[in-house]
Design a protein around this motif. Structure first.
Motif, PDB file in Angstrom:
ATOM      1  N   GLU A  95      -3.523  10.418   1.872  1.00 30.56           N
ATOM      2  CA  GLU A  95      -2.645  10.547   0.719  1.00 30.56           C
ATOM      3  C   GLU A  95      -1.331   9.783   0.865  1.00 30.56           C
ATOM      4  O   GLU A  95      -0.919   9.045  -0.033  1.00 30.56           O
ATOM      5  N   ARG A  96      -0.667   9.938   1.986  1.00 27.56           N
ATOM      6  CA  ARG A  96       0.618   9.258   2.160  1.00 27.56           C
ATOM      7  C   ARG A  96       0.428   7.744   2.176  1.00 27.56           C
ATOM      8  O   ARG A  96       1.254   7.001   1.640  1.00 27.56           O
ATOM      9  N   ALA A  97      -0.655   7.300   2.771  1.00 24.96           N
ATOM     10  CA  ALA A  97      -0.945   5.867   2.801  1.00 24.96           C
ATOM     11  C   ALA A  97      -1.188   5.336   1.393  1.00 24.96           C
ATOM     12  O   ALA A  97      -0.822   4.198   1.078  1.00 24.96           O
ATOM     13  N   ALA A  98      -1.792   6.157   0.512  1.00 24.19           N
ATOM     14  CA  ALA A  98      -2.035   5.735  -0.862  1.00 24.19           C
ATOM     15  C   ALA A  98      -0.713   5.544  -1.610  1.00 24.19           C
ATOM     16  O   ALA A  98      -0.541   4.572  -2.363  1.00 24.19           O
ATOM     17  N   ALA A 101       0.880   2.424  -0.235  1.00 23.28           N
ATOM     18  CA  ALA A 101       0.166   1.218  -0.674  1.00 23.28           C
ATOM     19  C   ALA A 101       0.550   0.852  -2.106  1.00 23.28           C
ATOM     20  O   ALA A 101       0.740  -0.322  -2.429  1.00 23.28           O
ATOM     21  N   ALA A 102       0.664   1.855  -2.979  1.00 18.05           N
ATOM     22  CA  ALA A 102       1.039   1.596  -4.373  1.00 18.05           C
ATOM     23  C   ALA A 102       2.448   1.020  -4.448  1.00 18.05           C
ATOM     24  O   ALA A 102       2.692   0.041  -5.174  1.00 18.05           O
ATOM     25  N   ILE A 103       3.366   1.601  -3.701  1.00 17.70           N
ATOM     26  CA  ILE A 103       4.756   1.127  -3.719  1.00 17.70           C
ATOM     27  C   ILE A 103       4.850  -0.274  -3.139  1.00 17.70           C
ATOM     28  O   ILE A 103       5.514  -1.157  -3.708  1.00 17.70           O
ATOM     29  N   LEU A 196      11.088   4.846  -0.032  1.00 19.10           N
ATOM     30  CA  LEU A 196      10.560   5.400  -1.277  1.00 19.10           C
ATOM     31  C   LEU A 196       9.358   6.303  -1.019  1.00 19.10           C
ATOM     32  O   LEU A 196       9.223   7.367  -1.626  1.00 19.10           O
ATOM     33  N   THR A 197       8.497   5.873  -0.116  1.00 18.30           N
ATOM     34  CA  THR A 197       7.307   6.662   0.200  1.00 18.30           C
ATOM     35  C   THR A 197       7.692   8.000   0.806  1.00 18.30           C
ATOM     36  O   THR A 197       7.141   9.053   0.437  1.00 18.30           O
TER      37      THR A 197
END
Length: 227
Positions: A95-98, A101-103, A196-197
């Motif tokens: 989840e955190r990687a997703a 990745a989006a940011i 941001l993440t």
């Protein structure tokens, strides 16, 4: 030829012309994007027409004014943003990687295509019968909401939160990303993405905790309010 054939043929010609017009608008939109990338976000209609190899009056046959061209470019830009984000998110499972990745995909996209970003987002002199920036936010947030909704449902949670969360994430990241570009990237993309993440993850991590509480998100809110 009987009396019924003429309207059919007329409709056929109209249909072919409409198809040709849409194809030509698409080609000119792409030419405008290339001109923006080459000449910068303040590029005028003269330069766009010259880049497309046509006269300005011909360009105005397909776009009534710069605001109409701006709208077409903005809609194309929204698709580009999604094309950058969706595969990046789909490539990771944690989840955190997703989120990261989006940011990172978004920051990388606007940094690599700054002139186009500035053209779409910062055009104060254009008459806005329709807000293309809001359209871009709608497009990106809708795409992100589908991803969040899938992940919520996979955890057995109510997916109703997906859309407002998506708008919150997009607005937050877009605002900070805009600051980052206007300040000429005062910190690295990697560092900003991590900041941001980390901030967003505090909220999203609550999904995992809520999934372990009978009743889901509503029960989790009640439980945490009593702590």
């Amino acid at each position: 030829m009987n009396a019924e054939e003429t309207p059919v043929n007329t409709d056929g010609r109209k249909g072919r012309w409409a198809g040709h017009r849409e194809q030509r608008r698409s080609e000119l939109t792409e030419a405008a994007i290339e001109a923006i990338r080459r000449h910068g976000p303040e590029v005028g209609m003269d330069a766009i027409a010259a880049h497309a190899g046509i006269s300005k009056p011909v360009l105005y046959r397909y776009f009534a004014d710069k605001s109409e061209l701006w709208l077409a470019v903005g809609q194309r830009a929204a698709g580009m943003v999604l094309d950058a984000i969706v595969p990046a998110v789909a490539a990771v499972r944690e989840e955190r990687a997703a989120v990261g990745a989006a940011i990172d995909a978004y920051l990388g996209h606007i940094a690599a295509d700054t002139n186009l970003y500035q053209f779409v987002v910062h055009q104060p002199e254009i008459a806005r019968g329709r807000d293309v920036v809001a359209d871009v936010v709608d497009t990106v947030a809708s795409g992100l909401a589908r991803i969040l909704g899938d992940r919520l449902r996979a955890r057995g949670l109510d997916s109703g939160a997906a859309l407002p969360w998506a708008y919150g994430v997009v607005g937050y990241v877009q605002s900070v990303g805009d600051w980052w570009l206007r300040q000429q990237q005062p910190i690295s993309r990697e560092a900003l993405g991590d900041y941001l993440t980390t901030f967003l993850w505090v909220g999203i991590a609550g999904l995992q905790q809520a999934a372990d509480v009978p009743g889901g998100l509503a029960a989790y809110r009640e439980e945490t309010s009593l702590d």
